[in-house]
Design a protein around this motif. Sequence first.
Motif, mmCIF file in Angstrom:
data_model
loop_
_atom_site.group_PDB
_atom_site.id
_atom_site.type_symbol
_atom_site.label_atom_id
_atom_site.label_comp_id
_atom_site.label_asym_id
_atom_site.label_seq_id
_atom_site.Cartn_x
_atom_site.Cartn_y
_atom_site.Cartn_z
ATOM 1 N N ILE A 1 -1.756 22.558 -1.304
ATOM 2 C CA ILE A 1 -1.179 21.256 -1.002
ATOM 3 C C ILE A 1 0.164 21.146 -1.706
ATOM 4 N N SER A 2 1.122 20.544 -1.037
ATOM 5 C CA SER A 2 2.426 20.336 -1.648
ATOM 6 C C SER A 2 2.988 19.015 -1.157
ATOM 7 N N ARG A 3 3.981 18.518 -1.852
ATOM 8 C CA ARG A 3 4.595 17.262 -1.442
ATOM 9 C C ARG A 3 6.112 17.378 -1.551
ATOM 10 N N ASP A 4 6.781 16.665 -0.649
ATOM 11 C CA ASP A 4 8.237 16.577 -0.647
ATOM 12 C C ASP A 4 8.580 15.112 -0.854
ATOM 13 N N SER A 5 8.963 14.765 -2.065
ATOM 14 C CA SER A 5 9.247 13.366 -2.379
ATOM 15 C C SER A 5 10.407 12.817 -1.568
ATOM 16 N N ALA A 6 11.395 13.646 -1.317
ATOM 17 C CA ALA A 6 12.556 13.175 -0.556
ATOM 18 C C ALA A 6 12.165 12.763 0.857
ATOM 19 N N LYS A 7 11.193 13.465 1.418
ATOM 20 C CA LYS A 7 10.732 13.148 2.777
ATOM 21 C C LYS A 7 9.491 12.256 2.770
ATOM 22 N N ASN A 8 8.979 11.976 1.569
ATOM 23 C CA ASN A 8 7.756 11.165 1.456
ATOM 24 C C ASN A 8 6.636 11.758 2.309
ATOM 25 N N THR A 9 6.508 13.052 2.195
ATOM 26 C CA THR A 9 5.592 13.802 3.055
ATOM 27 C C THR A 9 4.758 14.766 2.217
ATOM 28 N N VAL A 10 3.519 14.912 2.606
ATOM 29 C CA VAL A 10 2.610 15.855 1.963
ATOM 30 C C VAL A 10 2.219 16.907 2.991
ATOM 31 N N TYR A 11 2.040 18.118 2.508
ATOM 32 C CA TYR A 11 1.704 19.216 3.401
ATOM 33 C C TYR A 11 0.390 19.868 2.993
ATOM 34 N N LEU A 12 -0.313 20.367 3.973
ATOM 35 C CA LEU A 12 -1.490 21.207 3.735
ATOM 36 C C LEU A 12 -1.190 22.556 4.365
ATOM 37 N N HIS A 13 -1.056 23.561 3.515
ATOM 38 C CA HIS A 13 -0.770 24.911 3.978
ATOM 39 C C HIS A 13 -2.087 25.655 4.074
#
Length: 127
Positions: A69-81
């Motif tokens: 799991i990771s998050r991009d604060s600038a995009k306010n988005t979380v990812y599930l790889h």
Amino acid sequence: VQLQASGGGLVQAGGSLRLSCEVSGFTLDNNVVGWFRQAPGKEREGIICSSARGTKTYSISSVKGRFTISRDSAKNTVYLHMTGLKPEDTATYHCATYYPGREVEACGISNRLYDYWGQGTLVTVSS
């Protein structure tokens, strides 16, 4: 507050997918984020989470080493790889979030912790 999950689809066993969860209405910073899944005929289960500061993660044994799991604060988005996908990973995947108060270095995957949920995105893994 809205959480919009996307990125699901059909993939062969052994393949990879990246799911996205775009959040609107509040900032992800200082909030725990988790991913859950529900397979047909089964209860929803929490599989992985990221602490409020993004420094700690937790995952269940069945996905450990394959999902991150990771998050991009600038995009306010979380990812599930997801890598090394298996047919048993077939499910509808949901993202969710909760405010942990002072517990900024921990996260949990119990459904009852989470305040806001996104609609699911379907992942189908063929054998």
